[in-house]
Design a protein around this motif. Structure first.
Motif, PDB file in Angstrom:
ATOM      1  N   TYR A  58       0.830  -1.208   0.000  1.00 33.32           N
ATOM      2  CA  TYR A  58       0.000   0.000   0.000  1.00 33.32           C
ATOM      3  C   TYR A  58       0.864   1.258   0.000  1.00 33.32           C
ATOM      4  CZ  TYR A  58      -3.828   3.145   1.250  1.00 33.32           C
ATOM      5  OH  TYR A  58      -4.756   4.164   1.251  1.00 33.32           O
ATOM      6  N   ILE A  59       1.983   1.209   0.752  1.00 31.93           N
ATOM      7  CA  ILE A  59       2.887   2.364   0.809  1.00 31.93           C
ATOM      8  C   ILE A  59       3.678   2.500  -0.486  1.00 31.93           C
ATOM      9  CG2 ILE A  59       4.902   3.309   2.006  1.00 31.93           C
ATOM     10  CD1 ILE A  59       3.869   1.944   4.550  1.00 31.93           C
ATOM     11  N   LEU A  60       4.103   1.360  -1.054  1.00 33.41           N
ATOM     12  CA  LEU A  60       4.952   1.387  -2.247  1.00 33.41           C
ATOM     13  C   LEU A  60       4.174   1.707  -3.523  1.00 33.41           C
ATOM     14  CD1 LEU A  60       7.367  -1.665  -1.809  1.00 33.41           C
ATOM     15  CD2 LEU A  60       7.912   0.758  -1.610  1.00 33.41           C
ATOM     16  N   ASN A  61       2.873   1.448  -3.538  1.00 38.26           N
ATOM     17  CA  ASN A  61       2.100   1.580  -4.773  1.00 38.26           C
ATOM     18  C   ASN A  61       2.201   2.971  -5.410  1.00 38.26           C
ATOM     19  OD1 ASN A  61       0.170   0.544  -6.742  1.00 38.26           O
ATOM     20  ND2 ASN A  61      -1.301   1.897  -5.764  1.00 38.26           N
ATOM     21  N   PRO A  62       2.036   4.079  -4.660  1.00 37.21           N
ATOM     22  CA  PRO A  62       2.186   5.395  -5.316  1.00 37.21           C
ATOM     23  C   PRO A  62       3.592   5.626  -5.867  1.00 37.21           C
ATOM     24  CG  PRO A  62       1.106   5.610  -3.172  1.00 37.21           C
ATOM     25  CD  PRO A  62       1.643   4.232  -3.245  1.00 37.21           C
ATOM     26  N   ILE A  63       4.626   5.189  -5.127  1.00 41.49           N
ATOM     27  CA  ILE A  63       6.003   5.363  -5.605  1.00 41.49           C
ATOM     28  C   ILE A  63       6.231   4.518  -6.857  1.00 41.49           C
ATOM     29  CG2 ILE A  63       8.438   5.200  -4.958  1.00 41.49           C
ATOM     30  CD1 ILE A  63       7.577   5.339  -2.046  1.00 41.49           C
ATOM     31  N   MET A  64       5.718   3.293  -6.840  1.00 38.75           N
ATOM     32  CA  MET A  64       5.887   2.413  -7.995  1.00 38.75           C
ATOM     33  C   MET A  64       5.187   2.983  -9.231  1.00 38.75           C
ATOM     34  SD  MET A  64       4.492  -1.387  -8.728  1.00 38.75           S
ATOM     35  CE  MET A  64       3.025  -0.598  -9.370  1.00 38.75           C
ATOM     36  N   GLN A  65       4.025   3.586  -9.050  1.00 38.43           N
ATOM     37  CA  GLN A  65       3.311   4.180 -10.186  1.00 38.43           C
ATOM     38  C   GLN A  65       4.127   5.301 -10.823  1.00 38.43           C
ATOM     39  OE1 GLN A  65      -0.451   5.264  -8.408  1.00 38.43           O
ATOM     40  NE2 GLN A  65      -1.420   3.339  -9.000  1.00 38.43           N
ATOM     41  N   GLY A 245      -5.531   7.147   2.548  1.00 40.93           N
ATOM     42  CA  GLY A 245      -4.224   7.431   1.958  1.00 40.93           C
ATOM     43  C   GLY A 245      -3.841   8.890   2.112  1.00 40.93           C
ATOM     44  N   GLY A 246      -4.812   9.785   1.891  1.00 49.89           N
ATOM     45  CA  GLY A 246      -4.535  11.209   2.076  1.00 49.89           C
ATOM     46  C   GLY A 246      -4.200  11.544   3.518  1.00 49.89           C
ATOM     47  N   PHE A 247      -4.900  10.890   4.453  1.00 50.23           N
ATOM     48  CA  PHE A 247      -4.630  11.141   5.871  1.00 50.23           C
ATOM     49  C   PHE A 247      -3.219  10.685   6.248  1.00 50.23           C
ATOM     50  CE2 PHE A 247      -4.485   9.310  10.155  1.00 50.23           C
ATOM     51  CZ  PHE A 247      -4.713  10.455  10.907  1.00 50.23           C
ATOM     52  N   ILE A 248      -2.839   9.485   5.814  1.00 53.93           N
ATOM     53  CA  ILE A 248      -1.524   8.947   6.162  1.00 53.93           C
ATOM     54  C   ILE A 248      -0.420   9.820   5.570  1.00 53.93           C
ATOM     55  CG2 ILE A 248       0.055   7.023   5.822  1.00 53.93           C
ATOM     56  CD1 ILE A 248      -2.066   6.491   7.910  1.00 53.93           C
TER      57      ILE A 248
END
Length: 316
Positions: A58-65, A245-248
């Motif tokens: 879940y944490i890596l998904n935005p970076i991977m995109q 996700g926005g909160f984290i």
């Protein structure tokens, strides 16, 4: 094609079975709490790496995109259209690249913080007798300025001596307890890193096949529920993902900013242990509502041992 139970007897039987099973499970939880806790602990140990993997994914998904978009942009700039195998290779490179990027950030943070934390703890252990003397001297001056009875001053001195003796006689000699605690902590840390390593492997696998997982979840969702209910479930999940996700992300960025501001303000005011306290403040700030208080109170007590006025400055 949705699965439907047409026979009323089957519906009654399934309902009765679920009610009896739920009742038995509730009785087990009420009267066999220790066994239930042990069972849940074993189940958690089995699924812990998978849970870690989901969180890491879940944490890596935005970076991977971001990595994947950059790689695709480079490929299209070379006027080449990637094949299916090429897209899989790009996904794998982006997957591992995002993981290494996150690990490097973690390593850089640790390499920057650990030496200063060690130095702060060493100074704290060496200055322990001075801290008690400073606090006692400050309290004596405060009582003298308030013109209180001498018996109060004697009581304060006695409390200071008693606390110092208690720490010297009870805390410091407890070497066995300290060794046992440190050993248990090291074991827990080793287990945590083992689960984290397995979680990274699980996260890489999940990210590689995330489209297939989404497709199968949607298929299962629409197989179990009607189209309207299924659409509502998917919309709610998208909303939860967006808000959570926005909160984290916002909380992490906010905590980093708070930690940096605290560090530079402590440097300007020449307060003790700037790195140690700033890291502690930044980490506890992630906790909603009570985080700032959890970080501030121990920090104030720590500075109070060096200089009570500086503790007041830090509180302000």
């Amino acid at each position: 094609m949705k699965f439907k139970i047409k026979s009323p007897y089957a519906k009654v039987g399934i309902t009765a079975f679920l009610v009896i099973a739920s009742s038995m499970f509730l009785v087990f939880l009420l009267f066999e709490r220790s066994s239930a806790l042990e069972l849940f602990t074993k189940i958690w140990h089995v699924f812990e790496p998978i849970v870690y993997g989901l969180l890491i994914a879940y944490i890596l998904n935005p970076i991977m995109q971001i990595f994947e978009k950059v790689l695709l942009w480079i490929v299209y700039k070379l006027k080449k259209s990637p094949s299916k195998k090429g897209r899989i290779a790009i996904r794998a490179i982006a997957d591992f690249g995002s993981l290494f990027f996150l690990l490097y950030l973690f390593y850089a943070l640790i390499a920057m913080i650990i030496p200063q934390l060690v130095e702060s703890f060493q100074n704290l252990s060496r200055s322990y007798p001075i801290y008690f003397a400073n606090i006692t001297h400050w309290l004596e001056g405060l009582i003298a300025n308030m013109h209180l009875d001498s018996s109060v001053a004697e009581a304060v001195n006695k409390i200071g001596v008693d606390v110092s003796d208690w720490v010297a006689n009870k805390i410091i000699p407890s070497v066995d307890v300290i060794v046992e605690t440190v050993t248990g902590t090291l074991v827990n840390v080793a287990v945590f890193f083992k689960n984290s390593f397995l979680g990274m492997i699980v996260a890489i696998y999940f990210l590689m096949i995330k489209e297939r997982l989404k497709a199968r979840f949607k298929r299962l969702n629409y197989a179990l529920f009607s189209i309207n209910t299924g659409n509502q479930i998917l919309n709610n999940l998208r909303l939860v993902n967006e808000k959570f996700g926005g909160f984290i992300i916002g909380k992490v960025v906010d905590s980093i900013i708070i930690g940096i501001i605290c560090y530079f303000c402590m440097l300007v005011l020449r307060l003790p242990y700037p790195m140690l306290i700033s890291v502690f403040i930044g980490i506890t700030n992630i906790i909603p509502v009570f985080g700032p208080f959890i970080g501030a109170i121990p920090s104030i007590i720590l500075i109070l041992g060096v200089n009570p006025m500086q503790a007041l400055y830090f509180l302000i």
